[in-house]
Design an enzyme around this catalytic site. Structure first.
Site, mmCIF file in Angstrom:
data_model
loop_
_atom_site.group_PDB
_atom_site.id
_atom_site.type_symbol
_atom_site.label_atom_id
_atom_site.label_comp_id
_atom_site.label_asym_id
_atom_site.label_seq_id
_atom_site.Cartn_x
_atom_site.Cartn_y
_atom_site.Cartn_z
ATOM 1 N N LYS A 165 0.839 -1.200 0.000
ATOM 2 C CA LYS A 165 0.000 0.000 0.000
ATOM 3 C C LYS A 165 0.874 1.251 0.000
ATOM 4 O O LYS A 165 1.929 1.283 0.645
ATOM 5 C CB LYS A 165 -0.915 -0.026 1.237
ATOM 6 C CG LYS A 165 -1.955 1.082 1.293
ATOM 7 C CD LYS A 165 -2.851 0.897 2.516
ATOM 8 C CE LYS A 165 -3.891 2.006 2.650
ATOM 9 N NZ LYS A 165 -4.763 1.805 3.840
ATOM 10 N N SER A 240 -9.592 1.929 2.955
ATOM 11 C CA SER A 240 -8.701 2.725 2.134
ATOM 12 C C SER A 240 -7.617 1.907 1.426
ATOM 13 O O SER A 240 -6.935 2.411 0.538
ATOM 14 C CB SER A 240 -8.012 3.780 3.017
ATOM 15 O OG SER A 240 -7.185 3.162 4.009
ATOM 16 N N SER A 264 -10.250 -0.591 6.933
ATOM 17 C CA SER A 264 -9.571 -0.299 5.674
ATOM 18 C C SER A 264 -8.914 -1.500 5.008
ATOM 19 O O SER A 264 -8.569 -1.439 3.826
ATOM 20 C CB SER A 264 -8.509 0.787 5.889
ATOM 21 O OG SER A 264 -9.110 2.007 6.237
#
Length: 599
Positions: A165, A240, A264
């Protein structure tokens, strides 16, 4: 000239006095005379902000162009190195199969890397989950291939490609979290968890997309754009950790690093049909991980894993609970992986829960929990229905008090002069209300508003009034945590099975944005610091879609918006969430593994 101006202004004041029969004193004079200065300053500030915005826009465009060139360059190379058929053959292997073939030398690290690169860049054309290729990946793979057999045995993740990420620092790369002002900052260090995985033989090969500021469960930011769901391009993959869900769900990555402060990791995993693990705080290293809102420490964002199967989560958890991690981050407590607990066959007491305030789950999500619980019961485990502990304070209000303790000041500072993603515009508009107006709505007309926009939610975004109030909030949260732990101990519960998300993947809608109610089944677990994982348990049938739409409530605006996601949901994945006591990740993984074998 100056005398003429003074004379003119004085005449103007004298005219006003005579016209309105009002006696102007010195303070009135000073106030009126300062108005032109205030107007000039306001216009100057507006001009400067416009300049700053234009500068950020140019910076964002230049950065996006540079990343596009890098993606094209790596894609061209991997397409020349491996065929599409061979790439799909390699990337379709399970984690255990891939790990075994790499260790035995049946596959080379460089061929595996090219395979995942080719599939990832092909899928990325439609899904847009790659923000940047890791340019050192090829050198890493070749170095691993040069090791002898003895050296390879010491690396449990030898040659495994991983996605990362974007909020994880990697030396020489950007960690922007979708905020333009961070483009100008290049990381000078690599996060502890990434370095630990590299030391164990893993090869980071792509960095993945993220929701702007990571304060929503969406998949968009103005730097990298919109990520889409690999199972339905019209839907969101969740956020996210949007890029991780899409990458693993599309077969482009076998496992990756995400982060979770309110769902997330778990929401993208559910919507993309893969597995995930959110650990307890400090079980995995968060060193040099970009965390928005890290000024508050009551609910901290944690690193976590998104994987193709539970076996991948287990093997990576073993590495992250070993000296590979502890040698890179000495601040992490040395809680080694408890293989005895993971491999235990002792019967468990398993709780189950269908409803988390304030949002109802679909019938198919509840039925998935029921099916899993019944099968576990048939294997000799005791199952009991569990309810959330009753507490004087409303837990969801506590979370809003924590996340927006500063009234949103830090978020506004981050996004000053920046383009704001449609996914958080609704949140920012509420935070932007002046405090007295929030209180007015909450206390005087709150009873007229829908239940999702009442006192308990509006007051939560005002911010904490003073340090004493923060101390009280801290004490309240600690009591709530203790209440959860004590309740589980009193009832002997080892693991809880519950839905992870109330509805199927939401449609990408720039008008509606992202619904905050989606996180109601996940973010309380961050506050109480219980580890949680998700595992797929099937797909929504046509009959279930009909029942879901028929019985799903629409008594307020949140439920009406969420109900839209049910249309066309046939074939989308169903998952359950497994929850364990703090720092009992092995127990959580054990039950996840049991569930994965029920299919």
């Amino acid at each position: 000239m100056m005398k003429l101006a003074d004379s003119t202004f004085g005449s103007f004041i004298e005219y006003l006095s005579h016209k309105f029969n009002f006696n102007f004193n010195r303070s009135h004079y000073l106030t009126i005379s300062s108005l032109p200065i205030c107007i000039v300053l306001w216009l100057f500030r507006k001009y400067r902000n416009k300049q700053k915005k234009q500068s950020l826009d140019c910076l964002r465009d230049e950065f996006s162009s540079k990343l596009y060139s890098q993606r094209v360059q790596v894609q061209t190379v991997c397409q020349l190195k491996i065929s599409e058929e061979r790439a799909k053959e390699i990337t379709s292997l399970s984690f255990t199969e891939l790990q075994s073939k790499l260790q035995k030398g049946e596959l080379s690290c460089i061929e595996v890397l090219y395979a995942f690169q080719r599939v990832a860049f092909t899928e990325n054309v439609q899904l847009n989950f790659i923000v940047q290729p890791v340019l050192e990946a090829e050198d890493m793979a070749r170095r691993l291939d040069s090791l002898d057999a003895e050296a390879r045995k010491k690396l449990p993740l030898f040659g495994i490609p991983i996605s990362v990420k974007e909020n994880y620092n990697m030396r020489g790369y950007k960690s922007t979290v979708g905020v333009s002002k961070f483009i100008s900052k290049t990381c000078s260090e690599t996060s502890g968890i990434v370095q630990a995985l590299v030391d164990a033989g893993a090869v980071p090969f792509i960095r993945t997309n993220i929701a702007q500021t990571m304060m929503s469960l969406a998949a968009h930011n103005p730097i990298y754009g919109q990520t889409r769901n690999p199972l339905d391009l019209a839907r969101s993959p969740g956020g996210s950790s949007a890029g991780e869900g899409a990458a693993v769900g599309s077969g482009s990555s076998i496992i990756g690093l995400g982060s979770d402060i309110g769902g997330s990791i778990r929401v993208p995993a559910v919507w993309c049909g893969v597995t995930a693990l959110k650990p307890s705080t400090d079980r995995f290293s968060a060193c040099f991980m970009n965390r928005i809102g890290c000024g508050q420490t009551l609910v901290r964002g944690v690193p976590g894993l998104v994987g193709r199967d539970v076996a991948a989560l287990v093997e990576f958890s073993k590495v992250l609970c070993s000296d590979f991690q502890y040698n890179n981050d000495t601040a992490v407590p040395r809680t080694y992986f408890n293989s005895k607990e993971y491999l235990s066959t002792k019967p468990l007491t398993i709780g189950y829960l269908y409803y988390w305030p304030i949002v109802e789950a679909t019938e198919s999500a509840k039925n998935a929990v029921t099916r899993v619980v019944r099968k576990l019961s048939s294997q000799g485990h005791k199952v009991v229905e569990w309810e959330l502990p009753q507490f004087d304070c409303i837990p969801h209000k506590l979370l809003r008090d924590i996340f927006f303790a500063d009234g949103g000041t830090s978020i506004f500072q981050l996004l000053e002069n920046d383009e704001v993603s449609y996914t958080i515009k609704r949140l920012l508009s509420k935070l932007g209300w002046v405090d007295w107006f929030k209180y007015y709505l909450a206390y005087t007309v709150g009873w007229l508003l829908p239940s999702w926009l009442t006192k308990k939610h509006l007051v939560g975004i005002v911010g904490v009034e003073n340090v004493n109030k923060w101390f009280q909030l801290t004490d309240t949260v600690e009591k709530y945590k203790q209440m959860w732990v004590q309740d589980w101990r009193d009832k002997g519960i080892d693991v809880l099975i519950t839905p992870a998300v109330p509805v199927p993947a939401e449609f990408i809608d720039q008008e509606e944005g992202c619904m905050s109610g989606l996180g109601s089944y996940s973010y309380l677990l961050n506050m109480v610091n219980f580890p949680a994982g998700v595992v797929p348990v099937g797909k929504i049938s046509p009959e279930e879609e009909v029942d879901d739409f028929k019985y799903y409530p629409d008594h307020n605006q949140v439920h009406k918006c969420l109900k839209k996601s049910i249309k066309g949901s046939t074939g989308l994945p169903l998952s359950v969430q497994c929850v364990a006591l703090p720092y009992r990740e092995e127990m959580c993984l054990r039950v996840m593994n049991l569930i994965s074998k029920l299919q």
